[in-house]
Design a protein around this motif. Structure first.
Motif, PDB file in Angstrom:
ATOM      1  N   ILE A  90       0.816  -1.217   0.000  1.00  0.00           N
ATOM      2  CA  ILE A  90       0.000   0.000   0.000  1.00  0.00           C
ATOM      3  C   ILE A  90       0.845   1.260   0.000  1.00  0.00           C
ATOM      4  N   ASP A  91       2.019   1.231   0.660  1.00  0.00           N
ATOM      5  CA  ASP A  91       2.837   2.441   0.680  1.00  0.00           C
ATOM      6  C   ASP A  91       3.366   2.769  -0.718  1.00  0.00           C
ATOM      7  N   VAL A  92       3.649   1.719  -1.524  1.00  0.00           N
ATOM      8  CA  VAL A  92       4.088   1.952  -2.906  1.00  0.00           C
ATOM      9  C   VAL A  92       2.926   2.496  -3.735  1.00  0.00           C
ATOM     10  N   ALA A  93       1.748   1.894  -3.569  1.00  0.00           N
ATOM     11  CA  ALA A  93       0.580   2.335  -4.332  1.00  0.00           C
ATOM     12  C   ALA A  93       0.228   3.789  -4.032  1.00  0.00           C
ATOM     13  N   THR A  94       0.260   4.156  -2.774  1.00  0.00           N
ATOM     14  CA  THR A  94      -0.086   5.539  -2.415  1.00  0.00           C
ATOM     15  C   THR A  94       1.016   6.511  -2.823  1.00  0.00           C
ATOM     16  N   GLU A  95       2.265   6.038  -2.867  1.00  0.00           N
ATOM     17  CA  GLU A  95       3.342   6.890  -3.375  1.00  0.00           C
ATOM     18  C   GLU A  95       3.136   7.141  -4.871  1.00  0.00           C
ATOM     19  N   VAL A  96       2.728   6.102  -5.606  1.00  0.00           N
ATOM     20  CA  VAL A  96       2.403   6.271  -7.033  1.00  0.00           C
ATOM     21  C   VAL A  96       1.274   7.277  -7.184  1.00  0.00           C
ATOM     22  N   PHE A  97       0.234   7.121  -6.360  1.00  0.00           N
ATOM     23  CA  PHE A  97      -0.898   8.050  -6.415  1.00  0.00           C
ATOM     24  C   PHE A  97      -0.429   9.491  -6.182  1.00  0.00           C
ATOM     25  N   THR A  98       0.406   9.678  -5.171  1.00  0.00           N
ATOM     26  CA  THR A  98       0.883  11.024  -4.830  1.00  0.00           C
ATOM     27  C   THR A  98       1.678  11.626  -5.982  1.00  0.00           C
ATOM     28  N   ARG A  99       2.528  10.831  -6.596  1.00  0.00           N
ATOM     29  CA  ARG A  99       3.360  11.345  -7.690  1.00  0.00           C
ATOM     30  C   ARG A  99       2.533  11.654  -8.934  1.00  0.00           C
ATOM     31  N   LEU A 100       1.494  10.860  -9.152  1.00  0.00           N
ATOM     32  CA  LEU A 100       0.618  11.118 -10.296  1.00  0.00           C
ATOM     33  C   LEU A 100      -0.226  12.369 -10.085  1.00  0.00           C
ATOM     34  N   ASN A 101      -0.491  12.681  -8.827  1.00  0.00           N
ATOM     35  CA  ASN A 101      -1.328  13.833  -8.501  1.00  0.00           C
ATOM     36  C   ASN A 101      -0.479  14.923  -7.862  1.00  0.00           C
ATOM     37  N   VAL A 102       0.575  15.334  -8.568  1.00  0.00           N
ATOM     38  CA  VAL A 102       1.537  16.281  -8.016  1.00  0.00           C
ATOM     39  C   VAL A 102       0.901  17.625  -7.703  1.00  0.00           C
ATOM     40  N   GLY A 103      -0.191  17.948  -8.361  1.00  0.00           N
ATOM     41  CA  GLY A 103      -0.849  19.219  -8.094  1.00  0.00           C
ATOM     42  C   GLY A 103      -1.773  19.155  -6.904  1.00  0.00           C
ATOM     43  N   GLY A 104      -2.013  17.966  -6.390  1.00  0.00           N
ATOM     44  CA  GLY A 104      -2.941  17.802  -5.272  1.00  0.00           C
ATOM     45  C   GLY A 104      -2.209  17.671  -3.956  1.00  0.00           C
ATOM     46  N   LYS A 105      -2.983  17.288  -2.938  1.00  0.00           N
ATOM     47  CA  LYS A 105      -2.449  17.166  -1.596  1.00  0.00           C
ATOM     48  C   LYS A 105      -1.822  15.790  -1.406  1.00  0.00           C
ATOM     49  N   THR A 106      -0.599  15.776  -0.856  1.00  0.00           N
ATOM     50  CA  THR A 106       0.054  14.510  -0.561  1.00  0.00           C
ATOM     51  C   THR A 106      -0.748  13.751   0.484  1.00  0.00           C
ATOM     52  N   LEU A 107      -0.891  12.459   0.276  1.00  0.00           N
ATOM     53  CA  LEU A 107      -1.635  11.649   1.229  1.00  0.00           C
ATOM     54  C   LEU A 107      -0.906  11.585   2.560  1.00  0.00           C
ATOM     55  N   LEU A 134       1.368  -2.337  19.843  1.00  0.00           N
ATOM     56  CA  LEU A 134       1.419  -3.613  19.142  1.00  0.00           C
ATOM     57  C   LEU A 134       2.840  -4.072  18.816  1.00  0.00           C
ATOM     58  N   LYS A 135       3.726  -3.089  18.504  1.00  0.00           N
ATOM     59  CA  LYS A 135       5.054  -3.472  18.005  1.00  0.00           C
ATOM     60  C   LYS A 135       6.207  -2.771  18.720  1.00  0.00           C
ATOM     61  N   LYS A 136       5.916  -1.904  19.696  1.00  0.00           N
ATOM     62  CA  LYS A 136       6.953  -1.135  20.403  1.00  0.00           C
ATOM     63  C   LYS A 136       7.815  -0.315  19.438  1.00  0.00           C
ATOM     64  N   ASP A 137       7.222   0.106  18.360  1.00  0.00           N
ATOM     65  CA  ASP A 137       7.914   0.856  17.313  1.00  0.00           C
ATOM     66  C   ASP A 137       6.858   1.665  16.570  1.00  0.00           C
ATOM     67  N   CYS A 138       7.132   2.945  16.308  1.00  0.00           N
ATOM     68  CA  CYS A 138       6.106   3.763  15.641  1.00  0.00           C
ATOM     69  C   CYS A 138       6.660   4.490  14.428  1.00  0.00           C
ATOM     70  N   THR A 139       7.644   3.896  13.768  1.00  0.00           N
ATOM     71  CA  THR A 139       8.109   4.483  12.518  1.00  0.00           C
ATOM     72  C   THR A 139       7.021   4.355  11.460  1.00  0.00           C
ATOM     73  N   ARG A 140       7.088   5.189  10.449  1.00  0.00           N
ATOM     74  CA  ARG A 140       6.123   5.130   9.347  1.00  0.00           C
ATOM     75  C   ARG A 140       6.119   3.738   8.724  1.00  0.00           C
ATOM     76  N   LYS A 141       7.320   3.186   8.525  1.00  0.00           N
ATOM     77  CA  LYS A 141       7.427   1.875   7.910  1.00  0.00           C
ATOM     78  C   LYS A 141       6.698   0.818   8.731  1.00  0.00           C
ATOM     79  N   GLN A 142       6.853   0.879  10.054  1.00  0.00           N
ATOM     80  CA  GLN A 142       6.212  -0.110  10.914  1.00  0.00           C
ATOM     81  C   GLN A 142       4.695   0.075  10.931  1.00  0.00           C
ATOM     82  N   ILE A 143       4.249   1.327  10.984  1.00  0.00           N
ATOM     83  CA  ILE A 143       2.804   1.581  10.993  1.00  0.00           C
ATOM     84  C   ILE A 143       2.153   1.014   9.733  1.00  0.00           C
ATOM     85  N   LEU A 144       2.803   1.204   8.581  1.00  0.00           N
ATOM     86  CA  LEU A 144       2.248   0.699   7.326  1.00  0.00           C
ATOM     87  C   LEU A 144       2.218  -0.830   7.284  1.00  0.00           C
TER      88      LEU A 144
END
Length: 541
Positions: free
Chosen positions: A191-208, A258-268
């Motif tokens: 999902i993080d790759v898919a939403t990154e694709v979405f963000t790059r395709l919609n450069v004029g819009g708001k980053t997710l 849940l994981k004792k870690d709250c990095t973006r990568k872990q949350i995703l």
């Protein structure tokens, strides 16, 4: 490496996949905004065989929060056992085609547009506007609805249209049904790759945001779990004065529990079922943490909580400790709170520091005093040096929290000061009053010297300011002393001693030094000295 797959599909397949729930619009896409004229122009391009751009689709087994209806048409869930294709780019175009070919009603801003009222002009030349919303009702046999063109029975048209018009109807129907739409399929990407694709395709819009991604990822139609709605319910339960707790902090709490870690990568990477299953218990822990800030620390509003991130370790504590802490645990939590706040601990590297601090909370849960590898300097001199009044700094917020914890009373009548989040957003807000008015101190060498946390008192509204204005403290305090017999006790709730701080002599130097010392003393009393020797009386190691 993700390899996108170019494909093409026909109109019937595209519409059928939407109707059956195979193609979905993820909730993080913006709402459908095209007006009927724009939709008609898109169909005009198709009727002429023009390219209309490529649709980017994400095919996945993941079930995301998606648009549930388009206009007056409810979209079904994806059939069991089928993968879903979520539209990453081309949502407005695909939705336009769907609304037109289905003849849907779209209601926006109190107005309803009927997308069945789109016509083919059978008398138009190839260079003219073939698809239109402007029709001449007096000209019979010239126009046909797009919906009738595609789905109407030929027998019903014979009495209305000429043979030449019937030929054109067949021609345009063939153009629509044979048109090949260009697709690029992104298969089984995380999902993080898919939403990154979405963000790059919609450069004029708001980053997710991370929260928008997790809302999509954790959505579960069967159980009715919708993180966006759950977050709103949590804020409602926290009450007006703590509704500024950001969604990102809530995600950090969940990941830490849940994981004792709250990095973006872990949350995703959090598992949907585990996420949903833990929600209610974690929500209770967040509510308990906020209640503890309000009741034990007597911090009535979130605007003066030094960091939103403090919710994370405290909610983690209350997730494992269902009762209010007593004795040593209470003292250790207080020590932790003030150390994190006064050291400005979460001003950078928040995620890694939260990970370290969870280990300290684990020690507190075991009834042990944690050790700290950083010092907290709260000498009067540091308060003086670092005390320029700015409501965005945790060091200043910590001192405001200290002042609020004494439940300050009104100069006028001793009533408890009402502190409101709406009044605390900027340093010039209603709850803040310079005890020695800045206008009175005008002309001193350094501006920050008057606009200083040591010179700030918390009042309930503009009443005191209107009475005080630019008056010297000896003048306005004499007035309050006459109308409030308990003024000495009232001022102690502001950490001010009327008879020892140079107030009756309007001596700002004495007031400034004495109040800095009092604030330092109060903060020191809230910390537990570490075993190693302190470098000075008020530097707590």
């Amino acid at each position: 490496m993700i390899q996108p797959e170019p494909q093409s599909t026909g109109l019937n397949s595209l519409i059928t996949d939407i109707t059956s729930g195979r193609i979905k619009i993820p909730q993080f896409q913006r709402e459908y905004v095209w007006e009927i004229k724009a939709a008609a122009q898109l169909l005009d391009s198709i009727a002429k065989g023009f390219p209309i751009g490529t649709f980017i689709m994400w095919e996945t087994q993941e079930e995301l929060r998606s648009i549930r209806n388009i206009g007056n048409h409810n979209l079904p869930i994806t059939p069991q056992g089928h993968t879903t294709q979520y539209i990453l780019d081309g949502q407005q175009r695909i939705t336009s085609m769907y609304t037109c070919f289905k003849g849907l009603l779209i209601e926006r801003d109190g107005k309803t547009e009927d997308f069945s009222e789109i016509y083919i002009d059978l008398q138009a030349e190839e260079d003219d506007e073939i698809v239109t919303v402007s029709v001449d009702n007096q000209t019979q046999g010239r126009y046909i609805k797009v919906t009738d063109l595609l789905y109407g029975k030929l027998s019903s048209l014979l009495g209305i249209y000429s043979a030449d018009s019937i030929d054109k109807i067949d021609k345009y129907k063939e153009r629509f049904t044979s048109y090949q739409f260009s697709l690029v399929i992104l298969r089984n990407a995380p999902i993080d790759v898919a939403t990154e694709v979405f963000t790059r395709l919609n450069v004029g819009g708001k980053t997710l945001t991370l929260f928008e991604i997790m809302v999509a990822k954790t959505y579960d139609q069967v159980s009715g779990f919708d993180l966006s709605e759950k977050y709103d319910e949590l804020l409602y339960e926290l009450g007006d004065n703590y509704r500024t707790i950001p969604a990102s902090t809530v995600l950090q709490v969940i990941s830490c529990v849940l994981k004792k870690d709250c990095t973006r990568k872990q949350i995703l990477k959090l598992d949907r079922k585990e996420f949903i299953g833990s929600w209610e218990a974690i929500k209770k822990a967040i509510v308990a943490a906020v209640d503890y800030f309000k009741s034990y620390f007597r911090i009535p509003v979130s605007r003066i909580l030094p960091y939103d991130a403090l919710v994370v370790p405290f909610a983690y504590f209350f997730y494992y400790h269902k009762q209010r802490p007593l004795d040593d645990k209470r003292a250790f939590l207080q020590d932790f709170f003030w150390r994190a706040s006064l050291s400005e601990r979460y001003s950078s590297g928040v995620e890694s520091k939260l990970g370290q601090d969870l280990k300290r909370i684990d020690q507190i849960l075991e009834g042990k005093l944690p050790t700290y590898d950083y010092d907290v300097n709260i000498t009067p001199q540091r308060i003086i040096d670092q005390g320029e009044f700015s409501t965005g700094r945790s060091f200043i917020k910590a001192i405001l929290a200290l002042l609020a914890s004494h439940e300050p009373q009104s100069f006028a009548d001793g009533a408890k000061v009402h502190i409101d989040n709406a009044w605390l957003q900027i340093a010039t807000s209603k709850n803040y009053h310079h005890f020695f008015p800045k206008a009175y101190l005008k002309g001193i060498d350094e501006d920050y010297y008057s606009n200083h946390i040591v010179n700030i008192t918390i009042v309930d509204d503009f009443l005191n300011k209107q009475v005080i204005r630019a008056k010297a403290p000896s003048i306005y305090m004499t007035q309050f002393k006459k109308q409030n017999k308990k003024i000495d006790e009232v001022m102690k709730t502001h950490l001010i001693d009327l008879n020892d701080y140079g107030i009756w002599d309007d001596n700002y130097e004495v007031f400034f030094q004495k109040r800095a010392e009092k604030i330092s003393e109060e903060l020191t009393n809230r910390l537990i000295p570490q075993l190693k020797a302190s470098t000075s009386l008020n530097t707590i190691s």
